[in-house]
Each structure stands twice: as structure tokens, then as C-alpha cells.
Design a protein around this motif. Structure first.
Motif, PDB file in Angstrom:
ATOM      1  N   GLY A  81      -4.597   7.157   4.836  1.00 44.05           N
ATOM      2  CA  GLY A  81      -6.044   7.214   4.711  1.00 44.05           C
ATOM      3  C   GLY A  81      -6.737   6.089   5.462  1.00 44.05           C
ATOM      4  O   GLY A  81      -7.741   6.307   6.151  1.00 44.05           O
ATOM      5  N   VAL A  82      -6.217   4.878   5.334  1.00 42.18           N
ATOM      6  CA  VAL A  82      -6.800   3.734   6.056  1.00 42.18           C
ATOM      7  C   VAL A  82      -6.617   3.932   7.560  1.00 42.18           C
ATOM      8  O   VAL A  82      -7.537   3.650   8.341  1.00 42.18           O
TER       9      VAL A  82
ATOM     10  N   LEU B  25      -8.260  -0.520   1.251  1.00 35.90           N
ATOM     11  CA  LEU B  25      -6.816  -0.746   1.322  1.00 35.90           C
ATOM     12  C   LEU B  25      -6.297  -1.207  -0.029  1.00 35.90           C
ATOM     13  O   LEU B  25      -6.801  -2.179  -0.595  1.00 35.90           O
ATOM     14  N   GLN B  26      -5.312  -0.504  -0.554  1.00 47.08           N
ATOM     15  CA  GLN B  26      -4.683  -0.902  -1.810  1.00 47.08           C
ATOM     16  C   GLN B  26      -3.637  -1.972  -1.489  1.00 47.08           C
ATOM     17  O   GLN B  26      -2.673  -1.717  -0.790  1.00 47.08           O
TER      18      GLN B  26
ATOM     19  N   THR C 223      -7.750  -3.764  -4.629  1.00 44.25           N
ATOM     20  CA  THR C 223      -8.213  -2.998  -3.485  1.00 44.25           C
ATOM     21  C   THR C 223      -9.076  -3.893  -2.609  1.00 44.25           C
ATOM     22  O   THR C 223      -9.893  -4.654  -3.111  1.00 44.25           O
TER      23      THR C 223
ATOM     24  N   ALA D 214      -5.217   8.104  -3.266  1.00 43.00           N
ATOM     25  CA  ALA D 214      -5.009   6.916  -2.431  1.00 43.00           C
ATOM     26  C   ALA D 214      -5.423   7.198  -0.988  1.00 43.00           C
ATOM     27  O   ALA D 214      -5.985   6.328  -0.310  1.00 43.00           O
ATOM     28  N   TYR D 215      -5.160   8.418  -0.519  1.00 43.63           N
ATOM     29  CA  TYR D 215      -5.553   8.815   0.835  1.00 43.63           C
ATOM     30  C   TYR D 215      -7.080   8.835   0.956  1.00 43.63           C
ATOM     31  O   TYR D 215      -7.653   8.284   1.895  1.00 43.63           O
TER      32      TYR D 215
ATOM     33  N   ASN E  56      -2.287   5.862   0.974  1.00 42.77           N
ATOM     34  CA  ASN E  56      -3.352   4.917   1.286  1.00 42.77           C
ATOM     35  C   ASN E  56      -3.237   4.436   2.727  1.00 42.77           C
ATOM     36  O   ASN E  56      -4.245   4.303   3.426  1.00 42.77           O
TER      37      ASN E  56
ATOM     38  N   GLN F 136      -9.234   7.262  -0.855  1.00 41.49           N
ATOM     39  CA  GLN F 136      -9.729   5.882  -0.933  1.00 41.49           C
ATOM     40  C   GLN F 136      -9.542   5.184   0.420  1.00 41.49           C
ATOM     41  O   GLN F 136     -10.421   4.458   0.885  1.00 41.49           O
ATOM     42  N   GLY F 137      -8.407   5.408   1.042  1.00 38.58           N
ATOM     43  CA  GLY F 137      -8.133   4.818   2.352  1.00 38.58           C
ATOM     44  C   GLY F 137      -9.102   5.300   3.417  1.00 38.58           C
ATOM     45  O   GLY F 137      -9.534   4.528   4.270  1.00 38.58           O
TER      46      GLY F 137
ATOM     47  N   ALA G 218       0.838  -1.199   0.000  1.00 39.95           N
ATOM     48  CA  ALA G 218       0.000   0.000   0.000  1.00 39.95           C
ATOM     49  C   ALA G 218       0.873   1.249   0.000  1.00 39.95           C
ATOM     50  O   ALA G 218       1.830   1.337   0.762  1.00 39.95           O
TER      51      ALA G 218
ATOM     52  N   SER H 275      -3.843  13.105  -1.963  1.00 43.29           N
ATOM     53  CA  SER H 275      -3.752  12.035  -2.960  1.00 43.29           C
ATOM     54  C   SER H 275      -5.048  11.233  -3.033  1.00 43.29           C
ATOM     55  O   SER H 275      -5.750  11.080  -2.038  1.00 43.29           O
TER      56      SER H 275
END
Length: 150
Positions: free
Chosen positions: A74-75, A117-118, A124, A108-109, A71, A111-112, A67, A106
Motif C-alpha cells: 500500500g505504501v 506506514l505501520q 503508524t 493494512a494495504y 502495508n 492504510q498504506g 511493516a 487488507s
């Protein structure tokens, strides 16, 4: 008469066993969870699978090492916000990571923060379908990854 039916039954069982064995040998092997390009949604999301991720993965946990930092941050934000991890260590790591240049802005953030989780290779993993115990364990792994990134 009894002898010939016993022989016939034994022969039938032998043929059946051979047929099952031959069929099993022709089945393709199952791909690993990481080699499946898309599971139930766009971007390789596993969120739409029936039975949730707990049923799919059993006790196995995905790797968080692939990840990206955004991300992970973010998660971790998702985990802190939903009380899956608590304490000063979690909030300190979250502040430090999200304070890095470009991390909080970002995709990815973002999305997290939605619990996605990437896991690498475009895959994902949605945390929304997980049982709380699995989410807590995954959040703990994400926290450890965040701390090691500092």
C-alpha cells in the motif's frame, strides 16, 4: 571588599552548577520513538505532531522491516502514485505484491495507500507531514523491502 564579593560570586556559581547537575540527574530519560505508544492520534499516529516527522526524527528513518506485506504494498502504491519512486522496478514490485492473495484487500494495504506506514507495535507513521526529501528516502526503503519480499 572585592575579595569577599569574588568569593561570594564563585560560591554562588558553584552552588548553581551543583543544583543544575542535581536537577539534570533527576530527570527521566526520554523514551525512544519506538516505545511511545501513541503520539498525537489514534493508533499511534505521528501525523498530528507539530513540526512534522522531519523535526521529530531529524535524519533518522523509521524501520520498514516490521511493516506487514499489505502495508508495504500500500505504501509503495502511495509512493508510485505520488512519484516518490519511479521506474519499472517499482511498478513490477507493486504489481507482484498487490497481486498476492489477500494483500490488496487488507486494511493494512488501504492504510498504506493513504501514506501511513505501520512501523510495528501498533505504531503508524504518516508520510503526509514529511518533507519531500524524507518521503523519497522512505519510499526508496519501502521499495527495497518490497523487492526483498518477492
Amino acid at each position: 571588599m572585592i575579595r569577599s564579593s569574588t568569593v561570594a560570586a564563585a560560591s554562588f556559581c558553584t552552588v548553581l552548577a551543583l543544583a543544575v547537575n542535581a536537577h539534570a540527574q533527576t530527570l527521566p530519560s526520554m523514551p525512544s520513538i519506538h516505545s511511545i505508544p501513541s503520539l498525537g492520534g489514534s493508533g499511534g499516529s505521528m501525523s498530528n505532531m507539530s513540526g512534522g516527522v522531519g523535526g521529530l526524527l531529524g535524519n533518522a528513518m523509521p524501520s520498514v522491516s516490521s511493516a506487514p506485506t499489505g502495508n508495504v504494498a500500500g505504501v509503495l502504491s502511495y509512493c508510485v502514485q505520488n512519484n516518490y519512486v519511479q521506474g519499472a522496478g517499482a511498478t513490477t514490485a507493486l504489481s507482484a505484491l498487490s497481486g498476492r492473495s489477500g494483500v490488496a484487500s487488507s486494511p493494512a494495504y488501504t492504510q498504506g495507500q493513504q501514506g501511513m506506514l505501520q512501523t510495528g507495535s501498533g505504531n503508524t507513521l504518516s508520510m503526509s507531514g514529511m518533507k519531500d526529501q524524507m518521503r523519497t528516502k522512505l519510499c526508496s526503503m519501502v521499495l527495497n523491502r518490497a523487492k526483498s519480499s518477492l
